[in-house]
Design a protein around this motif. Structure first.
Motif, PDB file in Angstrom:
ATOM      1  N   ALA A  43      25.621   4.894 -10.387  1.00  0.00           N
ATOM      2  CA  ALA A  43      26.757   5.068 -11.302  1.00  0.00           C
ATOM      3  C   ALA A  43      26.329   4.608 -12.693  1.00  0.00           C
ATOM      4  O   ALA A  43      25.439   3.768 -12.819  1.00  0.00           O
ATOM      5  N   PRO A  54      22.545   9.184 -18.690  1.00  0.00           N
ATOM      6  CA  PRO A  54      22.168   8.380 -17.527  1.00  0.00           C
ATOM      7  C   PRO A  54      20.891   7.569 -17.777  1.00  0.00           C
ATOM      8  O   PRO A  54      20.017   7.992 -18.537  1.00  0.00           O
ATOM      9  N   PHE A  55      20.802   6.431 -17.143  1.00  0.00           N
ATOM     10  CA  PHE A  55      19.578   5.615 -17.135  1.00  0.00           C
ATOM     11  C   PHE A  55      18.997   5.398 -18.540  1.00  0.00           C
ATOM     12  O   PHE A  55      17.866   5.781 -18.817  1.00  0.00           O
ATOM     13  N   ALA A  59      17.415  -0.492 -16.436  1.00  0.00           N
ATOM     14  CA  ALA A  59      16.963   0.251 -15.246  1.00  0.00           C
ATOM     15  C   ALA A  59      16.337   1.579 -15.670  1.00  0.00           C
ATOM     16  O   ALA A  59      15.364   2.054 -15.068  1.00  0.00           O
ATOM     17  N   ASN A  81      23.734  10.802 -11.492  1.00  0.00           N
ATOM     18  CA  ASN A  81      24.232   9.739 -10.620  1.00  0.00           C
ATOM     19  C   ASN A  81      25.196  10.318  -9.589  1.00  0.00           C
ATOM     20  O   ASN A  81      25.737  11.407  -9.774  1.00  0.00           O
TER      21      ASN A  81
HETATM   22  N1  URA Z   1      22.071   2.664 -12.748  1.00  0.00           N
HETATM   23  C1  URA Z   1      22.394   3.852 -12.206  1.00  0.00           C
HETATM   24  O1  URA Z   1      22.499   3.991 -11.011  1.00  0.00           O
HETATM   25  N2  URA Z   1      22.585   4.861 -13.019  1.00  0.00           N
HETATM   26  C2  URA Z   1      22.451   4.778 -14.318  1.00  0.00           C
HETATM   27  O2  URA Z   1      22.650   5.788 -14.977  1.00  0.00           O
HETATM   28  C3  URA Z   1      22.085   3.531 -14.858  1.00  0.00           C
HETATM   29  C4  URA Z   1      21.902   2.489 -14.063  1.00  0.00           C
END
Ligand code: URA
Length: 198
Positions: A43, A54-55, A59, A81
């Protein structure tokens, strides 16, 4: 409008979950429409919620480091995600949120049609490797209906638990070999094929 842009428009309008109301930005996913590999995390967190991508937090930095280790840049893959809105205080996704978002993920998979789906963390793994535990299934691949599923620990796990870092790095390095092996492996009927090397 491309199929992905149309999908992003629909995702942004979705209000099925309470968390759609508390988010700053929706985080549908990003990457190449013709990507061969799709990474599916859990998420959006705080950084992702701020940027709508995302990301992009710590992380994400580790994920980019992992991608570099196999000669890839994030623009060459597709990253998304299980759920598209940030749960408040980064709590874990609820079953209803996963269910509500599953239509979006299914459509992303249909549009991208990746050769390989890499699950990052337990929630993403649970969707494609039901009944399995991450400690057993990480670093293994299965081929089903023309797609290779490969399970990994979540990159954030390495940030909290230093001992997992090497495991995650080693699993990532298997991806290239899994992809080339899988192209030569036939699928027996409807049965999922456990790729033998891994
Ligand atoms: N962690 C996740 O699972 N997704 C992201 O987009 C960021 C961190």
């Amino acid at each position: 409008m491309s199929a992905l842009s149309e999908l992003y428009r629909e995702i942004a309008l979705c209000r099925r979950c309470e968390i759609a109301k508390s988010r700053t930005r929706v985080v549908p996913g990003e990457g190449a429409e013709n990507a061969g590999i799709m990474f599916i995390g859990e998420a959006p967190g705080w950084h992702e919620d701020q940027q709508g991508r995302p990301f992009v937090g710590p992380a994400g930095q580790f994920l980019e480091h992992l991608l570099t280790s196999i000669g890839l840049r994030r623009e060459q893959v597709y990253i998304t995600n299980i759920i598209k809105s940030r749960p408040p205080n980064n709590r874990e996704p609820l079953p209803i949120e996963i269910q509500n978002c599953s239509e979006w993920l299914d459509r992303q998979i249909q549009i991208i049609h990746p050769k390989m789906i890499v699950t990052l963390g337990r929630y993403s793994m649970a969707r494609f490797f039901p009944e399995k535990s991450i400690s057993k299934v990480h670093g293994t691949a299965q081929k089903r209906d023309g797609i290779i599923y490969f399970a990994m620990y979540h990159p954030a796990a390495a940030l909290h638990q230093q001992s997992l870092r090497q495991t995650i790095e080693a699993d990532m390095l298997k991806i290239t070999a899994v992809l080339s092996q899988a192209e030569t492996v036939a699928e027996p009927g409807q049965q999922a094929q456990q790729l033998s090397m891994f």
